[in-house]
Design a protein around this motif. Structure first.
Motif: not given
Ligand code: SF4
Length: 698
Positions: A13, A15, A18-20, A46-47, A49-50, A196-197
């Motif tokens: 991701c 954004y 966190v690096g999902c 994922l949140c 945004k992801g 968020p994650v």
């Molecule tokens: Fe993307 Fe959300 Fe994970 Fe952050 S927490 S890397 S914005 S999916």
């Protein structure tokens, strides 16, 4: 839909830090869906945004051809407010013409006014390879160390304090180590909105029995899981943390064996803390002496405590002191280097850790070697075949202040939007407009790009291969899912093209070649190769062997300082920031919201995210709206000593009375028109979290 089956491309991701790991499901050249993959930082989660933040890729505003400013078209800071004002100011150009115009302007300034009249902003939204090449271009092609990126506006104060205290600016443990923690201390952070994650792992741990302590002037949804909630007075971090330390030392709750074996400075710290009894600090920080004592005992007696912090600590003009106090708290109790313990500044951007590691900062070469370290500089000169300036360069805010004074004459900005993200935007925008030559490389005609001489259409993260490093020190592989639109080019190719036009004989064709060179420049990344990342997707640094997993928890027996010992640095009470007064009775604090990313360039063009949070709001406690005689939705005017803006009111019980919160993603109510440009003297970070404001009915 055609019958073509969707392909799933494994990536990361773009954004937050966190690096999902994500899977881009692609059909007919478009991303149809994004799913969570089993990465070490997200385990399939994922949140919003992801999951939904990718249709900006095909937004009609995407830049698809290079643009050149038409001769005589004025650069007007007012254009940042209203893109329609730029009609007739730019024309489309071929890549050859645009690149030659861009490079010629930079060459003319370098060769006329000198290398230090140039500067570059790279981006933590790009890959490690792009960050590395960009800083190398500025250092060897421009000939200056005036290169920086948004880390300066994010965790620069944390990094300054960590380097000073423990010899490393990176986290000592991943946030997933909360699973082994008995106590989790979250201060100055709102992970539910901003990471968020990571917040889901914290909530899991709390639900399984870990003690959660939250500390922030604003409330958050994490508070519902907390045993102790410390809603302290804005700006009084040091008073609170030093009072906790006072209790720990006075009651002999510290880890004496750990301190004796591994840490210096306890004598000076003990003397310094004599004046910080909880009873002396309670009124100042707004937390009762009883609660300070209770939380200090909980923290110190906990077998394993992990500390997570965010911009609330670092985005302050005494951010380094805030972080020093926090680091001292963990060291005093031996809460570093064991499972379930650690110091973790939650990184903002997806690649702010990697971009900093790669040297995209003005005072340090790759791997955090100071520019004035003769041996390190000589090694880099040998690798790069170029002479380097030993003097540290200017930082983000300093560069624009120098541009206002006409000391900086030309800039190359890749993927940053200082015309929205810098403090005191009226001055920042005027400074950008004063540049003789500005080259902007981006996805959209941003608020910064409208002031450019040349605009280069770039590639978004799902349109390229590259590695990124998340907040946990996990280096991860991103892969191309779709092609850039029109004539937009990959950023790496643009940087290489620019380098050649500035006289450098660069021959990189693929990011794997850049990654291989980075391995030579950065011993910290030993045993991590492109091929390995292709196979494994993620490897944590430091990594002891080609087939070993990287080290999640570091510094279990020594710190990376010359003598292996950490240092306790006393933090003082200082109030250089604006405090509320009769004319400006509120505290203004700024930040992000869950749905929007930074200056909104991408997320405001993502349909679901824009629908969820379509417009700017100013959040106040319901009691404050009642006092103003208005209801949520009313238009309010917020004014500081820098400027004024209007937007709709939101009633938010998490905002304390006397405080207003503004997100900084909205062009039409740009929060940074109001913020204070003064800097923390060590981290050179502005105090986005606190300035004095007035609120009126518009
Ligand atoms: Fe993307 Fe959300 Fe994970 Fe952050 S927490 S890397 S914005 S999916």
């Amino acid at each position: 839909r055609s019958a073509e089956p969707a392909r799933e491309i494994a990536s990361v991701c773009p954004y937050c830090g966190v690096g999902c790991q994500v899977g881009f499901r692609v059909r007919n050249g478009r991303i149809e869906e994004v799913v969570g993959r089993d990465g070490p930082a997200n385990r399939g989660r994922l949140c919003v945004k992801g999951r939904f933040g990718f249709d900006f890729l095909v937004h009609p505003d995407r830049l698809t051809r290079p643009l050149i400013r038409i001769a005589g078209a004025a650069k007007d800071p007012a254009d940042c407010l209203d893109p329609s004002r730029i009609r007739g100011k730019f024309r489309e150009a071929s890549w050859e013409e645009a690149m030659e115009r861009a490079a010629a302007g930079l060459r003319a300034i370098r060769d006329g006014a000198g290398p230090n009249a140039l500067a570059g902003f790279g981006s933590a939204k790009g890959s490690n390879e792009e960050a590395y090449l960009f800083q190398k271009l500025v250092r060897t092609g421009f000939g200056t160390n005036n290169v920086d990126h948004c880390t300066r506006l994010c965790h620069a104060a944390s990094v300054a304090a960590l380097l000073e205290g423990i010899g490393s600016g990176a986290v000592t443990a991943p946030f997933t180590a909360v699973r082994d923690a008995d106590l989790i201390f979250v201060i100055g952070a709102r992970p539910t909105e901003n990471h968020p994650v990571a917040a889901t792992f914290i909530k899991d741990a709390a639900a399984r029995g870990a003690t959660l302590v939250t500390a922030d002037p604003r409330g958050s949804s994490l508070d519902r899981f907390a045993t102790e909630v410390l809603r302290f007075t804005p700006g009084e971090d040091v008073a609170l943390l030093n009072a906790m330390l006072h209790v720990i030392l006075a009651e002999d709750l510290h880890d004496a064996a750990f301190l004796a074996a591994r840490v210096d400075g306890i004598g000076a710290l003990r003397t310094h803390l004599a004046a910080y009894a909880p009873e002396a600090m309670a009124e100042r920080c707004g937390i009762s002496a009883e609660q300070i004592r209770r939380v200090a005992r909980l923290y110190a007696r906990s077998p394993a405590a992990l500390t997570l912090w965010g911009m609330g600590i670092s985005q302050s003009i005494h951010g380094t002191d805030n972080a020093r106090a926090l680091i001292a708290l963990a060291l005093a109790c031996g809460h570093v280097g064991r499972p379930g313990t650690g110091l973790h500044p939650l990184r903002g951007q997806n690649n702010v850790q990697g971009a900093s590691d790669a040297g995209l900062i003005p005072m340090m070469l790759p791997d955090y070697h100071h520019t004035d370290d003769d041996d390190a500089r000589a090694a880099m000169e040998a690798l790069w075949g170029a002479a380097l300036d030993p003097r540290p360069g200017l930082t983000v805010v300093e560069i624009l202040q120098a541009a206002e004074r006409r000391e900086i004459r030309g800039m190359y900005i890749m993927g940053e939007n200082p015309a929205m993200s810098d403090p005191d935007l009226a001055h920042a925008r005027a400074a950008l407009a004063r540049l003789d030559h500005l080259v902007v490389q981006d996805l959209f005609l941003t608020e910064t790009a409208v002031l450019a001489d040349v605009v280069l259409p770039a590639s978004a993260w799902p349109e390229k291969d590259g590695t990124v490093t998340n907040t946990n020190r996990q280096v991860q592989m991103g892969r191309t899912a779709v092609a850039p639109p029109g004539q937009a080019r990959q950023d790496l190719a643009i940087i290489v093209d620019m380098a050649r036009r500035l006289g450098l004989d660069w021959r990189y064709d693929h990011p794997r070649e850049v990654f291989a060179e980075m391995a030579q420049a950065m011993p910290s990344h030993a045993n991590i190769t492109w091929d390995r990342l292709e196979r494994e997707n993620s490897v944590t640094y430091p990594c002891p062997a080609p087939d070993a997993p990287g080290e999640d928890i570091v510094f279990h027996d020594r710190f990376p300082t010359p003598d292996g010992r950490a240092l306790l640095v006393p933090a003082g009470l200082s109030h250089p920031e604006e405090t509320p007064d009769a004319a400006f009775p509120f505290v203004l604090t700024t930040g992000r919201e869950l749905e929007h990313w930074h200056t909104g360039t991408m997320t405001r063009r993502a349909g679901v995210l824009d629908a969820l949070e379509p417009s700017a709001t100013v959040s106040l406690a319901p009691e404050e709206l009642w006092r103003l005689g208005v209801e949520a939705g009313a238009r309010l005017r917020v004014t500081t000593r820098r400027g004024s803006l209007e937007c709709a009111a939101r009633a938010d019980p998490e905002v304390p009375e006397g405080v207003v919160f503004l997100p900084f993603a909205f062009r039409e109510a740009a929060a940074n028109l109001l913020t204070d440009p003064r800097l923390d003297p060590h981290g050179k970070i502005p105090g986005y979290k606190l300035c004095a404001a007035r609120v009126e009915v518009a």
